[in-house]
Design a protein around this motif. Structure first.
Motif, mmCIF file in Angstrom:
data_model
loop_
_atom_site.group_PDB
_atom_site.id
_atom_site.type_symbol
_atom_site.label_atom_id
_atom_site.label_comp_id
_atom_site.label_asym_id
_atom_site.label_seq_id
_atom_site.Cartn_x
_atom_site.Cartn_y
_atom_site.Cartn_z
ATOM 1 N N GLY A 135 5.257 16.735 -1.787
ATOM 2 C CA GLY A 135 3.835 16.655 -1.466
ATOM 3 C C GLY A 135 3.446 15.231 -1.105
ATOM 4 N N ALA A 136 3.927 14.261 -1.911
ATOM 5 C CA ALA A 136 3.624 12.848 -1.642
ATOM 6 C C ALA A 136 4.200 12.424 -0.294
ATOM 7 C CB ALA A 136 4.189 11.976 -2.764
ATOM 8 N N MET A 137 5.445 12.792 -0.031
ATOM 9 C CA MET A 137 6.052 12.419 1.248
ATOM 10 C C MET A 137 5.387 13.166 2.403
ATOM 11 S SD MET A 137 8.046 10.009 0.651
ATOM 12 C CE MET A 137 8.575 9.794 2.357
ATOM 13 N N GLY A 138 4.937 14.402 2.137
ATOM 14 C CA GLY A 138 4.249 15.171 3.179
ATOM 15 C C GLY A 138 2.984 14.467 3.651
ATOM 16 N N PHE A 139 2.245 13.855 2.709
ATOM 17 C CA PHE A 139 1.064 13.061 3.080
ATOM 18 C C PHE A 139 1.452 11.985 4.087
ATOM 19 C CE2 PHE A 139 -2.870 13.381 0.387
ATOM 20 C CZ PHE A 139 -2.566 14.600 -0.178
ATOM 21 N N SER A 140 2.484 11.203 3.746
ATOM 22 C CA SER A 140 2.838 10.075 4.613
ATOM 23 C C SER A 140 3.462 10.542 5.927
ATOM 24 C CB SER A 140 3.797 9.129 3.884
ATOM 25 O OG SER A 140 3.079 8.389 2.918
ATOM 26 N N LEU A 141 4.278 11.611 5.853
ATOM 27 C CA LEU A 141 4.968 12.076 7.063
ATOM 28 C C LEU A 141 4.021 12.768 8.036
ATOM 29 C CD1 LEU A 141 8.206 13.488 5.381
ATOM 30 C CD2 LEU A 141 8.166 11.692 7.128
ATOM 31 N N LEU A 142 3.065 13.554 7.514
ATOM 32 C CA LEU A 142 2.263 14.405 8.390
ATOM 33 C C LEU A 142 0.826 13.924 8.586
ATOM 34 C CD1 LEU A 142 3.493 17.924 7.215
ATOM 35 C CD2 LEU A 142 4.052 16.743 9.336
ATOM 36 N N GLN A 159 6.992 5.285 5.747
ATOM 37 C CA GLN A 159 7.823 6.280 5.060
ATOM 38 C C GLN A 159 8.726 5.598 4.025
ATOM 39 O OE1 GLN A 159 6.649 9.069 5.724
ATOM 40 N NE2 GLN A 159 5.644 8.330 7.571
ATOM 41 N N CYS A 160 9.356 4.481 4.431
ATOM 42 C CA CYS A 160 10.275 3.791 3.516
ATOM 43 C C CYS A 160 9.555 3.356 2.249
ATOM 44 C CB CYS A 160 10.877 2.553 4.188
ATOM 45 S SG CYS A 160 12.034 2.961 5.485
ATOM 46 N N TRP A 161 8.358 2.748 2.425
ATOM 47 C CA TRP A 161 7.654 2.222 1.255
ATOM 48 C C TRP A 161 7.048 3.325 0.415
ATOM 49 C CZ3 TRP A 161 9.194 -2.144 -0.297
ATOM 50 C CH2 TRP A 161 9.618 -3.114 0.617
ATOM 51 N N THR A 162 6.584 4.405 1.063
ATOM 52 C CA THR A 162 6.093 5.544 0.266
ATOM 53 C C THR A 162 7.217 6.088 -0.595
ATOM 54 O OG1 THR A 162 4.565 6.169 2.042
ATOM 55 C CG2 THR A 162 4.989 7.808 0.355
ATOM 56 N N LEU A 163 8.396 6.276 0.019
ATOM 57 C CA LEU A 163 9.537 6.823 -0.716
ATOM 58 C C LEU A 163 9.920 5.908 -1.874
ATOM 59 C CD1 LEU A 163 11.597 9.115 -0.843
ATOM 60 C CD2 LEU A 163 13.078 7.783 0.657
ATOM 61 N N THR A 164 9.923 4.593 -1.617
ATOM 62 C CA THR A 164 10.243 3.647 -2.684
ATOM 63 C C THR A 164 9.238 3.764 -3.825
ATOM 64 O OG1 THR A 164 11.060 2.180 -0.960
ATOM 65 C CG2 THR A 164 10.813 1.236 -3.147
ATOM 66 N N GLY A 165 7.954 3.881 -3.451
ATOM 67 C CA GLY A 165 6.909 4.014 -4.471
ATOM 68 C C GLY A 165 7.049 5.294 -5.267
ATOM 69 N N VAL A 166 7.381 6.388 -4.567
ATOM 70 C CA VAL A 166 7.575 7.674 -5.238
ATOM 71 C C VAL A 166 8.700 7.554 -6.259
ATOM 72 C CG1 VAL A 166 8.461 10.010 -4.856
ATOM 73 C CG2 VAL A 166 6.632 9.120 -3.397
ATOM 74 N N ILE A 167 9.793 6.926 -5.823
ATOM 75 C CA ILE A 167 10.961 6.793 -6.706
ATOM 76 C C ILE A 167 10.619 5.877 -7.891
ATOM 77 C CG2 ILE A 167 13.303 5.859 -6.859
ATOM 78 C CD1 ILE A 167 13.636 6.791 -3.910
ATOM 79 N N PHE A 184 0.835 -1.210 0.000
ATOM 80 C CA PHE A 184 0.000 0.000 0.000
ATOM 81 C C PHE A 184 0.868 1.256 0.000
ATOM 82 C CE2 PHE A 184 -2.781 -3.263 1.694
ATOM 83 C CZ PHE A 184 -3.872 -3.098 0.850
ATOM 84 N N GLY A 185 1.972 1.225 0.780
ATOM 85 C CA GLY A 185 2.888 2.358 0.779
ATOM 86 C C GLY A 185 3.486 2.579 -0.601
ATOM 87 N N LEU A 186 3.879 1.461 -1.224
ATOM 88 C CA LEU A 186 4.432 1.521 -2.582
ATOM 89 C C LEU A 186 3.435 2.137 -3.556
ATOM 90 C CD1 LEU A 186 6.127 -1.940 -3.279
ATOM 91 C CD2 LEU A 186 7.190 0.309 -3.485
ATOM 92 N N ILE A 187 2.213 1.610 -3.523
ATOM 93 C CA ILE A 187 1.211 2.062 -4.498
ATOM 94 C C ILE A 187 0.843 3.513 -4.236
ATOM 95 C CG2 ILE A 187 -1.111 1.685 -5.375
ATOM 96 C CD1 ILE A 187 -0.737 -1.257 -4.516
ATOM 97 N N PHE A 188 0.687 3.866 -2.942
ATOM 98 C CA PHE A 188 0.353 5.259 -2.655
ATOM 99 C C PHE A 188 1.422 6.185 -3.215
ATOM 100 C CE2 PHE A 188 1.093 9.090 -0.244
ATOM 101 C CZ PHE A 188 -0.088 9.764 -0.543
#
Lengths: 245, 107
Positions: free
Chosen positions: A47-54, A152-160, A29-33
């Protein structure tokens, strides 16, 4: 009793350990988000990381990304986020009964990090009459921090990785979350009232899944709580159940 | 979206998300609840978690899928049986995952 000797550190590490299946379940889910946020939702990397971080609320983040992709305005997205997160009020009210002794400084971090997964992991420990040991807040903190860093790790991976991971649920890793929820819920079904509660929750949830903004979840949960309460009251007979411990 | 709009959106979502989580956690414990409400809250874990899991397993691609071709449903039923008979969380997770992936590979 060994639990009375338990340290803050043991609680914290125990919280992390018991959350490991949830970490695996949350990963796709983190990846896909992350991937959706920077592609179809059109957010910047920050912006994407801000969603997950905040914000740190998986299903609300998904709904927001979907609304952004449809061009929805900020007020609509914020209001929808509020509705999607209403179930956390039930979690908070349920956990608060165990946290009355805690200093206030604990409440903000535990509230910020309160997710479905951490709630599912920690409620059993808070609720366990056989575990009278201290520092259960450290157990919840361990689970919370693990979920947060993992997200955070998986969101960042997904963003990249951009949109290359949109098929991640097809791998079936999300089933780790399903099976963990099941392993937590089934042992809680100890009487007829709890069984009725679980059946009504599932049945109404399926019937109402088409309602917008995850409202079906709220409707199903409230109906199930009422059904369990009613069965408990009826099977207790004429004596009010409040008087029995 | 402009950077300013992104910041506004994130702050708005932060406010409503944290607001709900904090208010329920901080306020509920600070004044006595009626016994009926406390009894009702005892059903929250089973109610919410079942309401999350059952539709997730049964609804596939937007429609209810009740049959042997739904590996999520088969895996979930096996997990319920293992959990009920063993009461062991880790065993339920590992065996449930194995059945799910094995079944997916076979079907």
């Amino acid at each position: 009793m060994p639990e009375l000797m338990i340290s803050r550190r043991q609680r914290f590490l125990g919280g992390i350990r018991d959350t490991v299946p949830m970490l695996i379940g949350a990963a796709p889910f983190g990846l896909i988000f992350g991937a959706l946020a920077v592609t179809s939702a059109g957010l910047s990397v920050w912006g994407a990381m801000g969603f997950s971080l905040l914000v740190f609320a998986g299903s609300a983040q998904f709904v927001a990304a979907g609304l952004l992709a449809q061009g929805a305005g900020i007020p609509v997205i914020v209001l929808t986020t509020f509705v999607v997160n209403l179930r956390h009020a039930l979690y908070g009210a349920s956990l608060a009964l165990f946290m009355m002794h805690l200093p206030r400084r604990w409440l903000a971090p535990l509230a910020f990090w309160l997710t479905d997964e951490t709630y599912a992991v920690v409620i059993g420990t808070w609720n366990d009459p056989g575990d009278r040991g201290p520092f259960k807040e450290w157990y919840q903190l361990g689970s919370s921090v693990a979920m947060y860093l993992n997200w955070q790790c998986w969101t960042l991976t997904g963003v990249i990785a951009g949109n290359q991971f949109q098929q991640a649920t097809d791998w079936g890793l999300d089933f780790a979350m399903v099976v963990t929820f099941i392993g937590i819920v089934v042992p809680m079904v100890v009487n007829r009232a709890m069984l009725v509660c679980a059946v009504v929750a599932g049945g109404v949830g399926v019937l109402c899944h088409g309602l917008p903004h995850n409202l079906g979840l709220i409707v199903a949960a409230l109906a199930a709580m009422g059904a369990g309460y009613a069965v408990e009251t009826l099977s207790a007979g004429p004596t009010p159940a409040e008087e029995t411990p | 979206m402009s950077p300013l709009q992104e910041i506004l959106l994130i702050l708005g979502m932060l406010a409503v998300t944290f607001g709900v989580r904090y208010a329920s956690l901080a306020l509920t414990g600070r004044f006595p609840l009626p016994p009926g409400v406390i009894r009702l809250l005892a059903y929250v874990p089973v109610a919410v978690l079942s309401a999350l899991v059952v539709p997730y397993v049964v609804i596939r691609d937007g429609a209810p899928a009740v049959g042997p071709d739904n590996a999520y449903l088969v895996g979930a039923i096996v997990a319920v049986v293992i959990s009920y008979t063993s009461g062991h969380l880790l065993l339920t997770i590992i065996a449930g995952m194995l059945v799910f992936f094995g079944y997916q590979a076979l079907v």
